[in-house]
Scaffold this active site. Structure first.
Site, PDB file in Angstrom:
ATOM      1  N   CYS B 115      44.744  -0.892  -6.173  1.00  0.00           N
ATOM      2  CA  CYS B 115      45.580   0.380  -6.305  1.00  0.00           C
ATOM      3  C   CYS B 115      46.583   0.037  -7.480  1.00  0.00           C
ATOM      4  O   CYS B 115      47.560  -0.839  -7.166  1.00  0.00           O
ATOM      5  CB  CYS B 115      46.268   0.750  -4.766  1.00  0.00           C
ATOM      6  SG  CYS B 115      47.496   2.054  -5.226  1.00  0.00           S
ATOM      7  N   CYS B 118      50.292   1.670  -6.550  1.00  0.00           N
ATOM      8  CA  CYS B 118      51.051   1.087  -5.454  1.00  0.00           C
ATOM      9  C   CYS B 118      50.285   0.260  -4.437  1.00  0.00           C
ATOM     10  O   CYS B 118      49.973  -0.897  -5.021  1.00  0.00           O
ATOM     11  CB  CYS B 118      51.833   2.134  -4.532  1.00  0.00           C
ATOM     12  SG  CYS B 118      50.441   3.447  -4.293  1.00  0.00           S
ATOM     13  N   SER B 119      49.929   0.478  -3.411  1.00  0.00           N
ATOM     14  CA  SER B 119      49.200  -0.355  -2.462  1.00  0.00           C
ATOM     15  C   SER B 119      48.257   0.416  -1.494  1.00  0.00           C
ATOM     16  O   SER B 119      48.048   0.128  -0.348  1.00  0.00           O
ATOM     17  CB  SER B 119      50.036  -1.274  -1.801  1.00  0.00           C
ATOM     18  OG  SER B 119      51.058  -0.456  -0.954  1.00  0.00           O
ATOM     19  N   CYS B 120      47.801   1.612  -2.021  1.00  0.00           N
ATOM     20  CA  CYS B 120      46.768   2.495  -1.153  1.00  0.00           C
ATOM     21  C   CYS B 120      45.754   1.324  -0.758  1.00  0.00           C
ATOM     22  O   CYS B 120      45.125   0.629  -1.485  1.00  0.00           O
ATOM     23  CB  CYS B 120      46.160   3.594  -2.078  1.00  0.00           C
ATOM     24  SG  CYS B 120      47.295   4.817  -2.746  1.00  0.00           S
TER      25      CYS B 120
END
Lengths: 118, 214
Positions: B115, B118-120
């Site tokens: 991702c 972000c940090s999906c």
């Protein structure tokens, strides 16, 4: 196939779809990712703007436009995401790896343009 | 409470104290949370419950999905068709609006997930992401030099195998379905699930099977 994320939807004559309900792009279409830079919240990474890709799949579950949602405006902003295939060599001219290597990303409808529009 | 540490314990330890002041974002989180609770937009109990939901998710769930797909071709085809409903069949609930695409590794294609924004992460099936997944070096390099990144994880993908990196930016999450290693025909579903680790379902490694020395 019914209810599938990626399945095709049958067209029945006489059924009138709502505004925006029919995807603008089809599988296999060549698309150009827009190069705009709006203010606010959206989910289109910079490294892909202006790049050319191919629609691999249409995400059938419509979703809210993040650019509108960022301002709390959700109503009437639903659209389709498309899974777009982009060769790594298209993104990075200096790419080290196979010419077959590629990227996949879901892009919201309003970020995609037809090559003829550009 | 006094500073004197003297209660019933079967071990010794220093008094547990919090000396550091909360940081800017800690304070902001507390302030926003307290305001939302005060305005009755949600209850403290709902926050606690959601943390409990998130903490109950671990890579063992994803491993169960992979092992089932390896042993049940009909399930595998449903899973590849719709990742979310496939997981739901096994009792793995999705507590949000995200969908799941399961990406199958084959002899011709190796999938890697990232991702960049972000940090999906497929939290309903894998739990919280590892720290490196959230940090910028991985996020930037996975889409630019995936082969070099894979090699740093000890994974060498032949040049004739396509690397396919999926960048998660929308309401879609991904789970990599690794290849079943050779020599595992005699293993049952539970034993197969034990071979499948978190990193294989992110796509930074392949699943390995080493027969235990007799």
């Amino acid at each position: 196939m019914e209810g599938s994320l990626l399945a095709k939807i049958e067209k029945i004559s006489g059924v009138v779809p709502a505004e925006g309900e029919v995807p603008v792009f089809n599988e296999g279409d060549t698309v150009v990712i827009a190069t705009r830079s709006p203010i606010g919240h959206y989910r289109m990474p910079t490294y892909l703007r202006g790049k050319i890709g191919k629609i691999e799949a249409i995400m059938r579950q419509m979703a809210v436009d993040n650019e509108e949602e960022g301002y709390g405006r959700n109503a009437g902003s639903k659209g389709h995401y498309y899974r777009v295939a982009i060769p790594m060599t298209e993104i990075w001219p200096d790419y080290i790896g196979s010419a077959n290597d590629g990227l996949r990303i879901e892009i919201f409808e309003n970020w995609l343009e037809k090559p003829s529009d550009v | 409470m006094s500073d004197h540490h003297d209660h019933d314990h079967d071990h010794d330890h220093a008094p547990i104290t919090v000396d550091e002041l909360p940081g800017y974002f800690d304070l902001m989180e507390t302030a926003v949370r307290e305001l939302l609770v005060e305005r009755k937009l949600f209850k403290a109990e709902e926050i606690r419950r959601q943390i409990e939901v998130l903490d109950s998710r671990t890579p063992a769930l994803g491993a169960k999905v992979v092992a089932r797909a390896w042993t049940d071709p009909a399930f595998k085809s449903r899973l590849l068709e719709n990742g979310r409903s496939g997981c739901e069949e096994l009792g793995i609930t999705f507590y949000d609006d995200t969908q799941l695409i399961v990406l199958e590794n084959t002899g011709a294609v190796h999938n890697l997930i990232v991702c960049t924004l972000c940090s999906c992460y497929p939290r309903p099936v894998l739990g919280l992401p590892p720290d490196w997944y959230k940090l910028k070096p991985y996020r930037a390099r996975a889409v630019h030099e995936p082969r070099a990144v894979l090699e740093e994880f000890g994974t060498f993908i032949p040049g004739d195998v396509e690397i396919r990196v999926s960048d998660s930016t929308a309401i879609i999450r991904y789970l990599v379905l690794p290849m079943r290693p050779e020599g595992t025909e005699h293993l049952n579903e539970t034993q197969l699930a034990d071979l499948v680790t978190r990193d294989a379902m992110i796509g930074v490694i392949q699943v390995a099977y080493k027969r235990e020395a007799a």
